[in-house]
Write an enzyme that holds these catalytic residues in place. Structure first.
Site: not given
Length: 295
Positions: A20, A154, A205
């Protein structure tokens, strides 16, 4: 240019549970493996696919931003709060607000804005609706809860002038747009809905804004990256060979998009899941902003 899955290259394959937070910092691509608490870099121009581990901590590491004037020091959304992270893995906590919440929670994605503040979201481990928040860390180190009632916060991502912030609530399938006072960091009015994904479209996301002011979004569960015009209409959809893309980062001088992906919930994951991918694109991004401490 046509966006097709055939143009996607796996740069680092299948090593990570939950890669991420990809950012471009000082000629290197920096990203995390959240649940492993690890920070990595890939150097630009080397052609090497072997990442270098920069730090490891014993709590989840959601995202980092560089600290202005302090090489190898990062401000991190980590564990239950925000901390300064050094190369030896030491954490200097600024605050741990998620210790004071009623459900077990952790920090998630985060980014510094053009004014030098650090913004990061949180989520409950069990996905409790409304348990997530958005926090702003000011240059004096104060951590302020800016929004609550989110589920899985997010992003966020900022326009080049810092006056517009995009924030995803992944569980709700919604991307919010907020007007930000660049001087105070306060939100001007409440968040407005920018994009809402329908049932079966996946979840928004990680996000980034390109040089033309358009928003790129990793769509978890759909194996897609989408590019939206500032007025909210969909411009492009890029398929990637992994169902769970988690973050997007555009190279600031080359025409390359970096995408991280995850493995949870993927039966028989292939090399592209839990990986770093690249794909040529027709626009560029910007280097990551730094947190500018006044302490």
């Amino acid at each position: 240019m046509t966006f097709t899955a055939a143009t996607v290259t796996v740069v680092v394959g299948g090593w990570y549970e939950l890669a991420e937070g990809g950012r471009w910092v000082d000629g290197r691509y920096v990203y995390v493996d959240i649940l492993a608490g690890r920070l990595y870099e890939l150097r630009d121009g080397t052609g090497a696919s072997d990442p270098r581990q920069l730090a490891q901590i014993d709590v989840p590491l959601g995202a980092v931003a560089p600290v202005s004037g302090e090489p190898d020091v990062w401000i991190a959304a980590a564990g239950t709060g925000v901390a300064l992270l050094t190369a030896d893995g030491a954490l200097e906590w600024l605050d741990r607000p998620e210790d004071r919440t009623p459900v077990r929670s952790r920090m998630n994605d985060g980014v510094a804005d053009p004014a030098g503040r650090f913004w990061a979201g949180s989520m409950a481990y069990d996905g409790t609706p409304g348990a997530g928040s958005l926090y702003r860390t000011d240059p004096d180190g104060t951590v302020v809860r800016v929004l609550d009632g989110l589920t899985i916060a997010n992003g966020p991502a900022f326009s080049a002038d810092g006056t517009t912030m995009y924030l995803a609530d992944s569980a709700a399938g919604t991307i919010l747009r907020c007007r930000v006072d660049p001087v105070s960091g306060d939100l001007s009015g409440g968040p407005e809905s920018f994009v809402r994904l329908g049932d079966g479209e996946g979840s928004p996301d990680g996000m980034t804004v390109d040089e033309e002011g358009c928003l790129w979004v990793a769509i978890w569960g759909a194996g897609e990256v989408r590019r939206y015009h500032p007025d909210g209409h969909l411009l492009h959809t890029l398929g990637v060979p992994a169902p769970h893309p988690t973050s997007v980062c555009l190279h600031p001088t080359d025409h390359r998009l970096y995408v991280t992906t995850a493995r949870p919930g993927v039966p028989d994951p292939i090399t592209a899941s839990g990986a770093v991918l690249t794909v040529p694109v027709p626009v560029r991004g910007t280097a990551a902003c730094s947190w500018r401490s006044r302490s």
